[in-house]
Design a protein around this motif. Structure first.
Motif, PDB file in Angstrom:
ATOM      1  N   PRO A  11      38.780  21.036  45.944  1.00 25.27           N
ATOM      2  CA  PRO A  11      39.665  21.852  44.932  1.00 25.27           C
ATOM      3  C   PRO A  11      39.610  22.853  43.793  1.00 25.27           C
ATOM      4  N   PHE A  12      38.440  23.219  43.219  1.00 24.61           N
ATOM      5  CA  PHE A  12      38.342  24.504  42.185  1.00 24.61           C
ATOM      6  C   PHE A  12      38.237  25.406  43.349  1.00 24.61           C
ATOM      7  N   LEU A  13      37.491  25.176  44.170  1.00 19.68           N
ATOM      8  CA  LEU A  13      37.664  26.728  44.914  1.00 19.68           C
ATOM      9  C   LEU A  13      39.270  27.389  45.235  1.00 19.68           C
ATOM     10  N   LEU A  14      40.198  26.546  45.546  1.00 20.37           N
ATOM     11  CA  LEU A  14      41.840  26.335  45.760  1.00 20.37           C
ATOM     12  C   LEU A  14      42.476  26.715  44.528  1.00 20.37           C
ATOM     13  N   VAL A  15      41.811  26.295  43.655  1.00 17.07           N
ATOM     14  CA  VAL A  15      42.694  26.368  41.747  1.00 17.07           C
ATOM     15  C   VAL A  15      42.160  27.654  41.647  1.00 17.07           C
ATOM     16  N   GLY A  16      41.219  27.682  41.405  1.00 12.50           N
ATOM     17  CA  GLY A  16      40.354  28.467  41.320  1.00 12.50           C
ATOM     18  C   GLY A  16      41.081  30.436  41.832  1.00 12.50           C
ATOM     19  N   SER A  17      40.915  30.435  43.183  1.00 11.77           N
ATOM     20  CA  SER A  17      41.478  31.492  44.081  1.00 11.77           C
ATOM     21  C   SER A  17      43.159  31.574  42.983  1.00 11.77           C
ATOM     22  N   VAL A  18      44.317  31.041  42.926  1.00 15.40           N
ATOM     23  CA  VAL A  18      45.275  31.345  42.292  1.00 15.40           C
ATOM     24  C   VAL A  18      45.010  31.688  41.013  1.00 15.40           C
ATOM     25  N   PHE A  19      43.997  31.328  40.428  1.00 17.21           N
ATOM     26  CA  PHE A  19      43.700  31.411  39.182  1.00 17.21           C
ATOM     27  C   PHE A  19      43.422  32.849  38.550  1.00 17.21           C
ATOM     28  N   VAL A  20      42.082  33.428  40.019  1.00 13.83           N
ATOM     29  CA  VAL A  20      41.755  35.063  39.959  1.00 13.83           C
ATOM     30  C   VAL A  20      42.959  35.943  40.762  1.00 13.83           C
ATOM     31  N   ALA A  21      43.681  35.028  41.578  1.00 14.69           N
ATOM     32  CA  ALA A  21      45.301  36.206  41.913  1.00 14.69           C
ATOM     33  C   ALA A  21      45.611  36.188  40.910  1.00 14.69           C
ATOM     34  N   ALA A  22      46.042  35.320  39.943  1.00 13.39           N
ATOM     35  CA  ALA A  22      46.996  35.888  38.618  1.00 13.39           C
ATOM     36  C   ALA A  22      46.422  36.738  37.728  1.00 13.39           C
ATOM     37  N   VAL A  23      44.975  36.454  37.583  1.00 13.11           N
ATOM     38  CA  VAL A  23      44.002  37.497  36.660  1.00 13.11           C
ATOM     39  C   VAL A  23      44.485  38.852  37.420  1.00 13.11           C
ATOM     40  N   VAL A  24      43.969  39.324  38.380  1.00 16.51           N
ATOM     41  CA  VAL A  24      44.197  40.732  39.188  1.00 16.51           C
ATOM     42  C   VAL A  24      45.198  40.927  39.454  1.00 16.51           C
ATOM     43  N   LEU A  25      46.219  40.444  39.922  1.00 21.47           N
ATOM     44  CA  LEU A  25      47.735  40.612  39.866  1.00 21.47           C
ATOM     45  C   LEU A  25      47.776  41.112  38.264  1.00 21.47           C
ATOM     46  N   ALA A  26      48.038  40.520  36.715  1.00 17.65           N
ATOM     47  CA  ALA A  26      47.674  41.471  35.385  1.00 17.65           C
ATOM     48  C   ALA A  26      47.319  42.474  34.920  1.00 17.65           C
ATOM     49  N   VAL A  27      46.089  42.006  35.829  1.00 21.14           N
ATOM     50  CA  VAL A  27      45.112  43.326  35.406  1.00 21.14           C
ATOM     51  C   VAL A  27      45.677  44.683  36.021  1.00 21.14           C
ATOM     52  N   ASN A  28      45.781  44.268  37.314  1.00 18.66           N
ATOM     53  CA  ASN A  28      46.102  45.391  37.848  1.00 18.66           C
ATOM     54  C   ASN A  28      47.831  45.528  37.939  1.00 18.66           C
ATOM     55  N   TYR A  29      48.415  45.058  37.473  1.00 16.16           N
ATOM     56  CA  TYR A  29      50.117  45.004  37.561  1.00 16.16           C
ATOM     57  C   TYR A  29      50.289  46.897  37.257  1.00 16.16           C
ATOM     58  N   ARG A  30      50.661  47.069  35.790  1.00 16.48           N
ATOM     59  CA  ARG A  30      50.674  48.996  36.040  1.00 16.48           C
ATOM     60  C   ARG A  30      50.211  49.526  36.894  1.00 16.48           C
ATOM     61  N   ALA A  31      48.840  49.155  37.491  1.00 17.52           N
ATOM     62  CA  ALA A  31      48.482  50.298  38.925  1.00 17.52           C
ATOM     63  C   ALA A  31      49.774  50.349  39.506  1.00 17.52           C
ATOM     64  N   ILE A  32      49.817  49.732  40.153  1.00 21.40           N
ATOM     65  CA  ILE A  32      50.630  48.702  41.004  1.00 21.40           C
ATOM     66  C   ILE A  32      52.025  49.243  41.200  1.00 21.40           C
ATOM     67  N   ARG A  33      52.371  48.952  40.141  1.00 21.27           N
ATOM     68  CA  ARG A  33      53.563  49.412  39.567  1.00 21.27           C
ATOM     69  C   ARG A  33      53.738  51.231  39.311  1.00 21.27           C
ATOM     70  N   ASN A  34      52.613  51.761  39.123  1.00 19.58           N
ATOM     71  CA  ASN A  34      52.804  53.687  38.955  1.00 19.58           C
ATOM     72  C   ASN A  34      52.449  53.794  40.580  1.00 19.58           C
ATOM     73  N   ALA A  35      51.728  52.849  41.480  1.00 18.95           N
ATOM     74  CA  ALA A  35      51.378  53.505  42.464  1.00 18.95           C
ATOM     75  C   ALA A  35      49.911  54.028  42.346  1.00 18.95           C
ATOM     76  N   THR A  36      49.206  54.195  41.398  1.00 23.58           N
ATOM     77  CA  THR A  36      47.981  54.714  41.169  1.00 23.58           C
ATOM     78  C   THR A  36      46.941  53.375  42.666  1.00 23.58           C
ATOM     79  N   ARG A  37      46.789  52.223  42.185  1.00 24.59           N
ATOM     80  CA  ARG A  37      46.514  51.513  43.305  1.00 24.59           C
ATOM     81  C   ARG A  37      47.017  50.927  44.209  1.00 24.59           C
ATOM     82  N   SER A  38      46.484  50.739  45.282  1.00 29.21           N
ATOM     83  CA  SER A  38      47.503  49.978  46.854  1.00 29.21           C
ATOM     84  C   SER A  38      47.178  48.797  46.508  1.00 29.21           C
TER      85      SER A  38
END
Length: 180
Positions: A11-38
């Protein structure tokens, strides 16, 4: 038996994975939107982060009755694995193979995500393994801090990175050659 030992961590890994996904998406939002990161790069970062979370959960969670045991450190290579016998139900050997497998996954992911040379992947995994062993001892988790674990981590990461390198080169060759 080994996997049942870590069932409470799922359960810690599952919840942690969702949390990590949210952080990774938040950190990379602009780069994804500007197509500078795939998306592939972002997914690789998430996968590598989830692997690291899993390694930390498995290696840094206190053992049952952990603080009751004396701190133990084993600095003589392979004594903990082979010198003390294979343990009840070959537990020492199983733990060593699990360590190899865990770091093989990490080496595989690191090689694919970062495209680093095999030696860099192995060095990164060795540094991680050393940090884990130091933390196990410093935090008094009821675990044996062993040089063996560092050796098995290095071997596993080399196996994983070499496998990823071979797979990537075979896939590149298959794409480059015309189908018959």
């Amino acid at each position: 038996m080994l996997f049942r030992s870590f069932a409470e961590l799922v359960p810690f890994l599952l919840v942690g994975s969702v949390f990590v996904a949210a952080v990774v998406l938040a950190v990379n939002y602009r780069a994804i939107r500007n197509a500078t990161r795939s998306w592939k790069s972002v997914a690789g970062t998430w996968l590598l982060s989830c692997w690291l979370l899993g390694v930390c959960l498995v290696t840094l969670m206190p053992r049952a009755g952990g603080a009751l045991q004396e701190r133990t450190i084993s600095l003589v290579p392979l004594v903990h694995t082979f010198g003390t016998g294979l343990g009840a139900g070959n537990s020492n050997l199983v733990e060593s193979l699990a360590n190899v497998a865990m770091f093989a996954v990490g080496g595989f992911i690191m090689k694919l995500v970062a495209g680093s040379a095999l030696s860099k992947v192995v060095v990164r995994c060795l540094v991680l393994a050393i940090c884990i062993e130091v933390l196990q001892f410093a935090l008094d988790l009821g675990r044996v801090s062993s040089l063996d674990d560092v050796i098995w981590a290095g071997l596993g990461s080399a196996i994983g990175a070499a496998t990823a390198g071979l797979l990537a080169s075979k896939m590149a060759a298959a794409v480059a050659s015309p189908a018959r």
